[in-house]
Design a protein around this motif. Structure first.
Motif, short mmCIF file in Angstrom:
data_model
loop_
_atom_site.label_atom_id
_atom_site.label_comp_id
_atom_site.label_asym_id
_atom_site.label_seq_id
_atom_site.Cartn_x
_atom_site.Cartn_y
_atom_site.Cartn_z
N PRO A 89 0.83 -1.22 0.00
CA PRO A 89 0.00 0.00 0.00
C PRO A 89 0.86 1.26 0.00
N VAL A 90 0.42 2.27 -0.71
CA VAL A 90 1.15 3.54 -0.82
C VAL A 90 0.61 4.50 0.24
N GLU A 91 1.41 4.78 1.24
CA GLU A 91 1.01 5.71 2.32
C GLU A 91 1.63 7.08 2.04
N ILE A 92 0.77 8.09 1.86
CA ILE A 92 1.25 9.43 1.50
C ILE A 92 0.70 10.47 2.48
N LYS A 93 1.58 11.37 2.91
CA LYS A 93 1.16 12.51 3.71
C LYS A 93 1.41 13.78 2.91
N LEU A 94 0.38 14.61 2.81
CA LEU A 94 0.51 15.85 2.06
C LEU A 94 0.74 17.02 3.02
N LYS A 95 1.62 17.90 2.62
CA LYS A 95 1.96 19.07 3.42
C LYS A 95 1.10 20.25 2.99
N LEU A 96 0.51 20.94 3.95
CA LEU A 96 -0.33 22.08 3.65
C LEU A 96 0.51 23.22 3.08
N ASP A 97 0.06 23.79 1.98
CA ASP A 97 0.68 24.99 1.41
C ASP A 97 -0.03 26.19 2.05
N VAL A 98 0.61 26.77 3.04
CA VAL A 98 -0.02 27.84 3.82
C VAL A 98 -0.42 29.02 2.94
N ASN A 99 0.46 29.41 2.03
CA ASN A 99 0.16 30.55 1.16
C ASN A 99 -1.08 30.27 0.30
N GLU A 100 -1.20 29.05 -0.18
CA GLU A 100 -2.36 28.70 -0.99
C GLU A 100 -3.62 28.67 -0.13
N ALA A 101 -3.50 28.17 1.10
CA ALA A 101 -4.65 28.14 2.00
C ALA A 101 -5.15 29.56 2.28
N ILE A 102 -4.20 30.47 2.50
CA ILE A 102 -4.57 31.86 2.74
C ILE A 102 -5.21 32.48 1.50
N ARG A 103 -4.61 32.19 0.34
CA ARG A 103 -5.13 32.75 -0.91
C ARG A 103 -6.59 32.34 -1.14
N ILE A 104 -6.89 31.09 -0.88
CA ILE A 104 -8.25 30.59 -1.09
C ILE A 104 -9.25 31.34 -0.21
N GLU A 105 -8.88 31.56 1.06
CA GLU A 105 -9.77 32.28 1.97
C GLU A 105 -9.92 33.74 1.57
N VAL A 106 -8.83 34.34 1.09
CA VAL A 106 -8.88 35.74 0.65
C VAL A 106 -9.80 35.89 -0.56
N VAL A 107 -9.75 34.94 -1.46
CA VAL A 107 -10.64 34.97 -2.63
C VAL A 107 -12.09 34.88 -2.19
N LYS A 108 -12.37 33.99 -1.23
CA LYS A 108 -13.73 33.86 -0.71
C LYS A 108 -14.19 35.18 -0.08
N ALA A 109 -13.29 35.78 0.70
CA ALA A 109 -13.63 37.03 1.36
C ALA A 109 -13.87 38.15 0.35
N SER A 110 -13.08 38.16 -0.72
CA SER A 110 -13.25 39.18 -1.76
C SER A 110 -14.62 39.06 -2.41
N ASP A 111 -15.06 37.84 -2.61
CA ASP A 111 -16.40 37.62 -3.17
C ASP A 111 -17.47 38.18 -2.23
N LEU A 112 -17.27 37.99 -0.94
CA LEU A 112 -18.23 38.50 0.04
C LEU A 112 -18.22 40.03 0.06
N LEU A 113 -17.04 40.62 -0.09
CA LEU A 113 -16.96 42.08 -0.16
C LEU A 113 -17.75 42.60 -1.35
N GLY A 114 -17.64 41.89 -2.47
CA GLY A 114 -18.38 42.28 -3.66
C GLY A 114 -19.87 42.22 -3.44
N GLN A 115 -20.30 41.39 -2.52
CA GLN A 115 -21.73 41.28 -2.17
C GLN A 115 -22.09 42.19 -1.00
#
Length: 300
Positions: A104-130
């Motif tokens: 079996p292939v056991e894989i652990k993925l490392k969180l990309d913090v910058n990408e995680a922040i970017r995703i939340e910022v995009v969501k927030a920008s959409d809310l600002l537009g609303q």
């Protein structure tokens, strides 16, 4: 007896070869595995892409337990890619034999913090537009709580307060950002403008005076200070700010117009005419354009 033309035979052979090539990754072997984050939490929906060099491949996604499994694979060294935003992508090579069980292939993925922040910022920008300012702020604050190093979100939080006309809170968060990074020119300019807009002119001017003039790309910053000083009958103090607006942003008309008004007060007719002509050249449809044309007619 039916005859086959050579061209038809060639097409049939090519079609058969292409079909065989497209399926050449097929075989009798199996591969399976599990994907988790660094803390061991299963990750559902991870894209698992399997590719056998020069033979093609397929892809699938992990289930709720982070597990995946596929059969019908040919033997060989398989390239396996794991993709799941906002985690960093990984690629490994797995050797597969048709008559031997593949571990079996056991894989652990490392969180990309910058990408995680970017995703939340995009969501927030959409809310600002609303115009959902509180909801957008909650997203920013959630990210900041989770990642304290993301202090550059403070101006974003300030913006939500500013849009709600809560200037005190906006100023508070802009100050936090500047304390964290005193070299942040954009935030200093924003804070300086808000301070002046709320009548705290001296405080705003003092802050803006700490900024290198060359960093200012919008003349309104200097023009607003100059206009405020003119309203206080301080033409001599206002003139340097209009000079800065013209020098730093020569392709915008505002600085020329207000410098012309002060030059007119000082009796500098030629300077006034030159500034008004430049203003009309750059901003022919501005609200002040009619007054500028009238002034030029009177100065002839």
């Amino acid at each position: 007896m039916k005859r086959f033309f050579p061209s038809v035979i060639i097409l049939v052979v090519l079609a058969f070869a292409a079909s065989a090539s497209a399926q050449s990754w097929r075989g009798m072997a199996r591969m399976a595995g599990k994907v988790t984050d660094e803390e061991g939490k299963p990750l559902e929906g991870v894209k698992v892409k399997l590719q056998l060099p020069n033979a093609g491949g397929t892809e699938l996604k992990t289930n709720k337990k982070g597990e995946w499994e596929i059969g019908g694979l040919a033997r060989g060294d398989w390239q396996v890619d794991f993709e799941f935003s906002p985690y960093e992508a990984r690629r490994i090579t797995v050797s597969v034999a048709e008559l031997t069980r593949t571990p079996p292939v056991e894989i652990k993925l490392k969180l990309d913090v910058n990408e995680a922040i970017r995703i939340e910022v995009v969501k927030a920008s959409d809310l600002l537009g609303q115009q959902k300012y509180a909801e957008a702020r909650a997203l920013y604050e959630g990210v900041l709580k989770k990642y304290p190093s993301a202090y550059r979100l403070e101006p974003y939080i300030a913006r939500t307060y500013y849009l709600e006309k809560n200037n005190d809170e906006a100023i508070k968060h802009l100050r936090i950002a500047i304390d964290k990074d005193p070299s942040d020119v954009a935030t200093k300019l924003l804070l300086g403008n808000i301070l002046m807009d709320t009548g705290r002119m001296d405080e705003g001017r003092a802050l803006l005076d700490t900024v290198d003039d060359r960093a200012v790309k919008e003349p309104a910053i200097f023009v607003n200070i100059g206009i405020s000083l003119m309203n206080q009958n301080k033409a001599d103090a206002a003139l340097p700010y209009f000079e800065k607006a013209v020098k730093n942003v020569p392709d915008k008309g505002d600085g020329y117009y207000y410098r012309a008004l002060i030059r007119l007060q000082k009796g500098d007719t030629e300077g006034t005419k030159a500034d008004l002509k430049k203003f009309l050249e750059l901003s022919p449809n501005a609200p002040e354009a009619a007054a500028a044309r009238k002034a030029l007619e009177q100065l002839k």
